[in-house]
Write a protein that holds these residues in place. Structure first.
Motif, PDB file in Angstrom:
ATOM      1  N   LEU A  13      17.647  15.094   2.681  1.00 50.64           N
ATOM      2  CA  LEU A  13      17.563  13.658   2.891  1.00 50.64           C
ATOM      3  C   LEU A  13      16.661  13.065   1.810  1.00 50.64           C
ATOM      4  O   LEU A  13      15.485  13.438   1.703  1.00 50.64           O
ATOM      5  CB  LEU A  13      16.974  13.352   4.275  1.00 50.64           C
ATOM      6  N   LYS A  14      17.201  12.162   0.991  1.00 48.06           N
ATOM      7  CA  LYS A  14      16.382  11.534  -0.045  1.00 48.06           C
ATOM      8  C   LYS A  14      15.472  10.482   0.591  1.00 48.06           C
ATOM      9  O   LYS A  14      15.920   9.686   1.430  1.00 48.06           O
ATOM     10  CB  LYS A  14      17.255  10.903  -1.126  1.00 48.06           C
ATOM     11  N   LEU A  15      14.216  10.478   0.171  1.00 46.13           N
ATOM     12  CA  LEU A  15      13.212   9.607   0.764  1.00 46.13           C
ATOM     13  C   LEU A  15      12.812   8.480  -0.182  1.00 46.13           C
ATOM     14  O   LEU A  15      12.646   8.693  -1.390  1.00 46.13           O
ATOM     15  CB  LEU A  15      11.952  10.421   1.102  1.00 46.13           C
ATOM     16  N   LYS A  16      12.670   7.295   0.382  1.00 48.03           N
ATOM     17  CA  LYS A  16      11.995   6.192  -0.296  1.00 48.03           C
ATOM     18  C   LYS A  16      10.572   6.168   0.247  1.00 48.03           C
ATOM     19  O   LYS A  16      10.364   6.072   1.457  1.00 48.03           O
ATOM     20  CB  LYS A  16      12.691   4.858  -0.026  1.00 48.03           C
ATOM     21  N   CYS A  17       9.599   6.243  -0.643  1.00 50.72           N
ATOM     22  CA  CYS A  17       8.236   6.533  -0.216  1.00 50.72           C
ATOM     23  C   CYS A  17       7.286   5.369  -0.471  1.00 50.72           C
ATOM     24  O   CYS A  17       7.618   4.416  -1.180  1.00 50.72           O
ATOM     25  CB  CYS A  17       7.735   7.794  -0.918  1.00 50.72           C
ATOM     26  N   SER A  18       6.091   5.481   0.103  1.00 51.45           N
ATOM     27  CA  SER A  18       5.106   4.403   0.064  1.00 51.45           C
ATOM     28  C   SER A  18       4.027   4.672  -0.963  1.00 51.45           C
ATOM     29  O   SER A  18       3.772   5.817  -1.335  1.00 51.45           O
ATOM     30  CB  SER A  18       4.454   4.249   1.455  1.00 51.45           C
ATOM     31  N   VAL A  19       3.363   3.590  -1.395  1.00 60.10           N
ATOM     32  CA  VAL A  19       2.266   3.691  -2.342  1.00 60.10           C
ATOM     33  C   VAL A  19       1.043   2.994  -1.754  1.00 60.10           C
ATOM     34  O   VAL A  19       1.172   2.042  -0.980  1.00 60.10           O
ATOM     35  CB  VAL A  19       2.657   3.070  -3.705  1.00 60.10           C
ATOM     36  N   GLN A  20      -0.146   3.501  -2.119  1.00 60.72           N
ATOM     37  CA  GLN A  20      -1.398   2.883  -1.686  1.00 60.72           C
ATOM     38  C   GLN A  20      -2.169   2.429  -2.921  1.00 60.72           C
ATOM     39  O   GLN A  20      -2.344   3.188  -3.874  1.00 60.72           O
ATOM     40  CB  GLN A  20      -2.253   3.888  -0.892  1.00 60.72           C
ATOM     41  N   PHE A  37       6.223   6.181  -8.169  1.00 62.84           N
ATOM     42  CA  PHE A  37       6.664   5.167  -7.214  1.00 62.84           C
ATOM     43  C   PHE A  37       7.762   4.292  -7.808  1.00 62.84           C
ATOM     44  O   PHE A  37       8.750   3.963  -7.135  1.00 62.84           O
ATOM     45  CB  PHE A  37       5.471   4.309  -6.780  1.00 62.84           C
ATOM     46  N   GLU A  38       7.616   3.929  -9.073  1.00 61.97           N
ATOM     47  CA  GLU A  38       8.639   3.114  -9.722  1.00 61.97           C
ATOM     48  C   GLU A  38       9.972   3.846  -9.762  1.00 61.97           C
ATOM     49  O   GLU A  38      11.022   3.275  -9.449  1.00 61.97           O
ATOM     50  CB  GLU A  38       8.198   2.758 -11.142  1.00 61.97           C
ATOM     51  N   ARG A  39       9.945   5.129 -10.133  1.00 65.12           N
ATOM     52  CA  ARG A  39      11.177   5.914 -10.200  1.00 65.12           C
ATOM     53  C   ARG A  39      11.768   6.122  -8.812  1.00 65.12           C
ATOM     54  O   ARG A  39      12.989   6.155  -8.636  1.00 65.12           O
ATOM     55  CB  ARG A  39      10.910   7.262 -10.868  1.00 65.12           C
ATOM     56  N   ASN A  40      10.899   6.283  -7.815  1.00 67.01           N
ATOM     57  CA  ASN A  40      11.358   6.556  -6.456  1.00 67.01           C
ATOM     58  C   ASN A  40      11.949   5.322  -5.778  1.00 67.01           C
ATOM     59  O   ASN A  40      12.987   5.412  -5.108  1.00 67.01           O
ATOM     60  CB  ASN A  40      10.191   7.101  -5.624  1.00 67.01           C
ATOM     61  N   SER A  41      11.307   4.193  -5.946  1.00 64.06           N
ATOM     62  CA  SER A  41      11.680   3.014  -5.163  1.00 64.06           C
ATOM     63  C   SER A  41      12.360   1.923  -5.973  1.00 64.06           C
ATOM     64  O   SER A  41      12.964   1.012  -5.413  1.00 64.06           O
ATOM     65  CB  SER A  41      10.435   2.410  -4.506  1.00 64.06           C
ATOM     66  N   GLY A  42      12.214   1.984  -7.318  1.00 66.47           N
ATOM     67  CA  GLY A  42      12.741   0.913  -8.148  1.00 66.47           C
ATOM     68  C   GLY A  42      11.872  -0.321  -8.141  1.00 66.47           C
ATOM     69  O   GLY A  42      12.250  -1.364  -8.682  1.00 66.47           O
ATOM     70  N   GLY A  43      10.674  -0.220  -7.531  1.00 66.48           N
ATOM     71  CA  GLY A  43       9.769  -1.364  -7.466  1.00 66.48           C
ATOM     72  C   GLY A  43       9.133  -1.679  -8.809  1.00 66.48           C
ATOM     73  O   GLY A  43       9.050  -0.825  -9.688  1.00 66.48           O
TER      74      GLY A  43
END
Length: 408
Positions: A13-20, A37-43
């Motif tokens: 299961l691919k995860l979209k993850c959080s940043v602090q 985080f940028e690569r993971n979420s596209g944010g």
């Protein structure tokens, strides 16, 4: 079928993850956390913002998501993903939390409560202590990494009390001999409880003395650290307290584990971190956040001496395993050369993988995923995972301690 040999048909299961975005984190693209985080979420990354921690797990303060649904909700709706051993021991939640940390300046001097104290703190101060769980943890260095961890030996403590008169002045206006006659607990507790004005005066004297002496001799690593910390946290008691703690320097691939009630502070560098699923921290220095000095001083073990550094045990040519003395987790470091391939056998518990660099494929009997830097994936219990590389790929896996899984 034997639980150890079951296979799971869900696949990864691919995860979209959080940043602090804590203030001690590195800024913008200087932070590996930001890049992941940028690569993971596209944010979008704010180049003026601090990016401290990248979280992969089910904790409410930084949940991961699968197709828009929180991972915690996903496993609660599909408890078979955790396996029977985890369900019996921890119910329908992932017992560990995986993180990547990018440390730009010192974290607070802190300790994590054991389970009993965590439950009490959560019940009495739920706005500060967000969950009732303990938080044993382990850091695995990605870069050169510095930390304070545990108290210095009795012999080193005597040297500090003889050579740093400013501590004696802060603790009590008595002779060095009288201070030396006290035990570590009383010295540390008194120091952490001193008025800020007294600390400020003691630090001013210490910094001025070290600045002068730096012109005629090479300062020790601890003395250089004092000057650095005082710039980061002026007039903070934690600067003096750092002299009572071990300065630990990790090379990439070194692991440091921290049990309940042990004082520590990460200082600089980047690491993989794994812990029980908790965010409970009792702080008492090097921080603008709430400090619970009384609780911290009463809970510590006051064990003295250098902490153990884990070097990892080779599982095969690509994987090293780091196993701390905690039930909730272990870590695998996996570096696969271009064109290489390695198999993580099916286990009766879940795993979380994060790709730190490179690109390749992750395959299960029922799925095939192209992966690259920033990808995080959840592997259900009973899932065999093969990692192959297109370019050298570096992957870390967190899972429940094998000693628990295989000897429930």
């Amino acid at each position: 079928m034997d639980e150890k040999n079951k296979t799971n048909s869900t696949g990864l299961l691919k995860l979209k993850c959080s940043v602090q975005n804590y203030d001690w984190g590195r800024i913008g693209y200087d932070s590996r956390v930001a890049r992941l985080f940028e690569r993971n979420s596209g944010g979008q990354i704010d180049e003026k913002k601090h990016y401290a921690e990248f979280w992969m797990g089910t904790h409410v303060s930084g949940p991961s998501f699968v197709d828009g649904l929180a991972l915690k909700s996903w496993v609660m709706q599909n408890p078979c993903l955790l396996g029977d051993v985890v369900l019996r021991k921890w119910a329908t939640d992932l017992p560990f939390l995986l993180k990547v940390l990018s440390v730009g300046r010192s974290l607070s001097i802190q300790a994590h409560p054991d389970k009993e104290l965590a439950e009490f703190l959560h019940e009495t101060q739920p706005d500060i202590y967000k969950d009732p769980n303990h938080k044993p943890e382990m850091a695995l260095a990605l870069t050169e990494f510095e930390a304070l961890c545990g108290f210095i030996s009795s012999e080193e403590l005597d040297v500090v009390l003889e050579t740093v008169p400013e501590i004696n002045v802060a603790v009590s206006k008595t002779s060095v001999g009288e201070v030396k006659g006290r035990d570590l607990r009383s010295i540390f507790t008194k120091l952490m409880s001193v008025d800020r004005d007294v600390i400020s005066k003691a630090l001013s004297k210490l910094v001025n003395r070290l600045t002068r002496e730096n012109e005629t001799r090479q300062l020790t690593s601890k003395e250089e650290l004092v000057l650095k910390l005082e710039k980061q946290y002026p007039n903070d008691v934690g600067v003096l307290a750092s002299l009572l703690l071990n300065l630990v320097k990790l090379e990439p691939g070194d692991g440091l584990y921290i049990g309940a009630d042990e004082p520590h502070a990460y200082l600089n560098g980047e690491c993989i971190e794994c812990m029980a699923t908790s965010d409970n921290v009792v702080r008492a220095g090097l921080t603008p956040k709430y400090m619970d000095v009384k609780t911290l001083c009463s809970m510590l073990t006051y064990k003295q001496g250098l902490p153990e550094i884990l070097k990892g045990v080779p599982i095969n040519q690509y994987v090293r395993r780091y196993t701390p003395p905690f039930e909730e987790f272990e870590l695998d470091q996996c570096v696969v050369n271009q064109g290489g391939s390695v198999v993580f056998p099916a286990l009766p518990g879940p795993s979380v993988f994060v790709v730190i660099s490179g690109q390749g494929m992750m395959l299960t009997p029922t799925s095939e995923d192209g992966v690259s830097e920033g990808d995080a994936l959840f592997a259900p219990a009973g899932t065999e995972v093969q990692v192959s590389s297109e370019s050298e790929v570096r992957v870390y896996r967190a899972g429940v301690n094998n000693k628990v899984l295989l000897n429930p």
